[in-house]
Structure formats: structure tokens, C-alpha cells
Design a protein around this motif. Structure first.
Motif, PDB file in Angstrom:
ATOM      1  N   GLY A   1      -4.400   5.555  -3.496  1.00 29.29           N
ATOM      2  CA  GLY A   1      -3.824   4.278  -3.110  1.00 29.29           C
ATOM      3  C   GLY A   1      -3.646   4.272  -1.599  1.00 29.29           C
ATOM      4  O   GLY A   1      -3.352   5.315  -1.011  1.00 29.29           O
ATOM      5  N   ALA A   2      -3.845   3.124  -0.965  1.00 28.84           N
ATOM      6  CA  ALA A   2      -3.685   3.047   0.493  1.00 28.84           C
ATOM      7  C   ALA A   2      -3.194   1.669   0.899  1.00 28.84           C
ATOM      8  O   ALA A   2      -3.472   0.674   0.219  1.00 28.84           O
ATOM      9  CB  ALA A   2      -5.015   3.359   1.191  1.00 28.84           C
TER      10      ALA A   2
ATOM     11  N   VAL B   1       0.463  13.569  -3.501  1.00 33.73           N
ATOM     12  CA  VAL B   1       0.581  13.791  -2.069  1.00 33.73           C
ATOM     13  C   VAL B   1       0.625  12.413  -1.419  1.00 33.73           C
ATOM     14  O   VAL B   1      -0.215  11.558  -1.717  1.00 33.73           O
ATOM     15  CB  VAL B   1      -0.629  14.582  -1.509  1.00 33.73           C
ATOM     16  CG1 VAL B   1      -0.563  14.668   0.001  1.00 33.73           C
ATOM     17  CG2 VAL B   1      -0.711  15.959  -2.125  1.00 33.73           C
ATOM     18  N   THR B   2       1.610  12.180  -0.572  1.00 35.79           N
ATOM     19  CA  THR B   2       1.701  10.911   0.157  1.00 35.79           C
ATOM     20  C   THR B   2       1.896  11.217   1.635  1.00 35.79           C
ATOM     21  O   THR B   2       2.689  12.087   1.989  1.00 35.79           O
ATOM     22  CB  THR B   2       2.873  10.053  -0.361  1.00 35.79           C
ATOM     23  OG1 THR B   2       2.665   9.759  -1.741  1.00 35.79           O
ATOM     24  CG2 THR B   2       2.976   8.737   0.406  1.00 35.79           C
TER      25      THR B   2
ATOM     26  N   LEU C   1       4.027   1.554  -0.305  1.00 31.17           N
ATOM     27  CA  LEU C   1       3.022   0.633  -0.837  1.00 31.17           C
ATOM     28  C   LEU C   1       1.803   1.384  -1.374  1.00 31.17           C
ATOM     29  O   LEU C   1       1.240   1.004  -2.406  1.00 31.17           O
ATOM     30  CB  LEU C   1       2.603  -0.382   0.224  1.00 31.17           C
ATOM     31  CG  LEU C   1       3.663  -1.419   0.592  1.00 31.17           C
ATOM     32  CD1 LEU C   1       3.242  -2.204   1.824  1.00 31.17           C
ATOM     33  CD2 LEU C   1       3.946  -2.355  -0.566  1.00 31.17           C
ATOM     34  N   SER C   2       1.398   2.451  -0.689  1.00 34.51           N
ATOM     35  CA  SER C   2       0.255   3.229  -1.182  1.00 34.51           C
ATOM     36  C   SER C   2       0.593   3.893  -2.518  1.00 34.51           C
ATOM     37  O   SER C   2      -0.240   3.952  -3.427  1.00 34.51           O
ATOM     38  CB  SER C   2      -0.180   4.285  -0.156  1.00 34.51           C
ATOM     39  OG  SER C   2       0.723   5.363  -0.063  1.00 34.51           O
TER      40      SER C   2
ATOM     41  N   VAL D   1      -1.279   6.693   2.584  1.00 33.47           N
ATOM     42  CA  VAL D   1      -2.204   7.111   1.541  1.00 33.47           C
ATOM     43  C   VAL D   1      -1.448   7.939   0.512  1.00 33.47           C
ATOM     44  O   VAL D   1      -0.661   8.811   0.870  1.00 33.47           O
ATOM     45  CB  VAL D   1      -3.364   7.954   2.113  1.00 33.47           C
ATOM     46  CG1 VAL D   1      -4.303   8.435   1.004  1.00 33.47           C
ATOM     47  CG2 VAL D   1      -4.135   7.181   3.166  1.00 33.47           C
ATOM     48  N   THR D   2      -1.692   7.643  -0.753  1.00 35.06           N
ATOM     49  CA  THR D   2      -1.179   8.463  -1.842  1.00 35.06           C
ATOM     50  C   THR D   2      -2.355   8.951  -2.667  1.00 35.06           C
ATOM     51  O   THR D   2      -3.233   8.173  -3.032  1.00 35.06           O
ATOM     52  CB  THR D   2      -0.207   7.673  -2.741  1.00 35.06           C
ATOM     53  OG1 THR D   2       0.949   7.337  -1.968  1.00 35.06           O
ATOM     54  CG2 THR D   2       0.232   8.492  -3.952  1.00 35.06           C
TER      55      THR D   2
END
Length: 193
Positions: free
Chosen positions: A67-68, A118-119, A47-48, A106-107
Motif C-alpha cells: 500500500g502507498a 513494515v511501514t 494511509l498506506s 509505504v506499507t
């Protein structure tokens, strides 16, 4: 030089990201949050990534996008945001008197050639005191549970029912700031004021 973009409309994530001291702008991702796995860590990571990618098309070259997403997991079952007060009551009834996990994915995307990504996910355990039905209903009446994973906000009125946590408090609020900052350090020099 690029900008730092938070791909979230969450006021809590905006407040937490501001703790880094880095200048950023908010461009919410307009995606539908659909969980496609029963694994909480995989779900929030996916989802992030979707949130960050949704904003990528509106970003400039060299921008860094964050994104989070956060979910609550109890007995390996993912609890998202409640659809209504009845669902909030059901979630809180299951959480009271028990411990559960909060996962935030987190992405961090750096737009450019090549695209860097980075995720990761962070897990925090939360221990909740027993609650009566009346206490649950009184809490729901505040309206606070309705836009939060697991139907509660640890930073709000629900704090009186939290016996303790194991892990990152900010992760439960919605963004593991210290771990994220570790990734953002390498981009810090290139961000505009």
C-alpha cells in the motif's frame, strides 16, 4: 507461495513497481483517504497501511501486499489532491518559487500467521521555479494536476518548473522504489511468476 499485490490504482505506482522486475498484480484498495494528523510522515504511513489492509481480506495466505500514499507538504501544511481547478490554482500559486516536501508512505504486509508488516515513509525536497498566473492556468488546462498530490506531476509538463530535488525522484512520482525493493528482497524467492 504467494503473490505480490499492489493495493493502488495509480498508473504511476504500477509503472514504478514494474521497475523491480518482480511479477505483481493490482488490486486497488477501495478505501476513503482521510488524513487524521497534521504530520505528513504519519499521515502517509497511516494511509498506506489502510490501503494495504483494505486489500488484505481479498488476498490469499502468504501474499505480499503493498500500500502507498503520497502527499505534498508546504510550511507544515499537507496538500492532497485538488478537488477542483480553483483549488489546483491555489496550491500551485503557493508552491511556485518555493521549496516543499513530498512524502510517500509505504506499507508492506505479508499475509499469513503471523501477519508481517513494515511501514515507512520517504521524504524528498522539491524546488519550484517562479510561475506566472498564466503559466499556472495553462498547466491546469492540461488536466494533469487534477489527480495528483500538490496539483502537479513531476514526470509530466510540470517538469519545466522544477529547479531541482533533494532525495529520491521516484518518491515524488509516487513510490520510493529502491527503498521498497530492499524490503521486497526477502519475499522475492517466495513470489509466484
Amino acid at each position: 507461495m504467494g503473490k505480490l499485490i499492489l493495493a493502488s490504482a495509480s498508473p504511476r505506482r504500477k509503472e514504478l513497481l514494474s521497475l523491480t522486475g518482480l511479477p505483481f498484480i493490482v488490486i486497488p484498495g477501495n478505501g476513503e483517504e482521510v488524513i487524521r494528523t497534521s504530520d505528513p510522515a504519519e499521515a502517509v504511513e497511516a494511509l498506506s497501511m489502510e490501503k494495504a489492509e483494505a486489500v488484505c481480506g481479498r488476498a490469499d495466505e502468504e501474499d505480499v501486499i503493498i500500500g502507498a500514499d503520497t502527499v505534498v507538504a508546504l510550511d507544515s501544511r499537507i496538500l492532497g489532491k485538488p478537488a477542483n481547478e480553483e483549488e489546483a490554482f491555489s496550491m500551485l500559486k503557493r508552491l511556485q518559487g518555493r521549496e516543499h516536501a513530498v512524502y510517500t508512505g509505504v506499507t508492506v504486509l505479508k499475509k499469513g500467521k503471523p501477519l508481517e508488516r513494515v511501514t515507512f515513509s520517504e521524504k524528498t525536497m522539491v524546488h519550484v521555479l517562479p510561475m506566472t498566473d498564466e503559466e499556472i492556468l495553462d498547466y491546469i488546462a492540461t488536466g494533469e494536476p487534477m489527480d495528483k498530490a500538490g496539483a502537479y506531476g513531476i514526470q509530466g509538463r510540470f517538469a519545466v518548473y522544477v529547479r531541482g530535488i533533494e532525495g529520491d525522484y521516484q518518491n515524488v512520482v509516487g513510490l520510493p522504489v529502491s527503498r521498497l525493493y530492499g524490503f521486497l528482497r526477502k519475499y522475492k524467492e517466495n513470489l509466484n511468476d
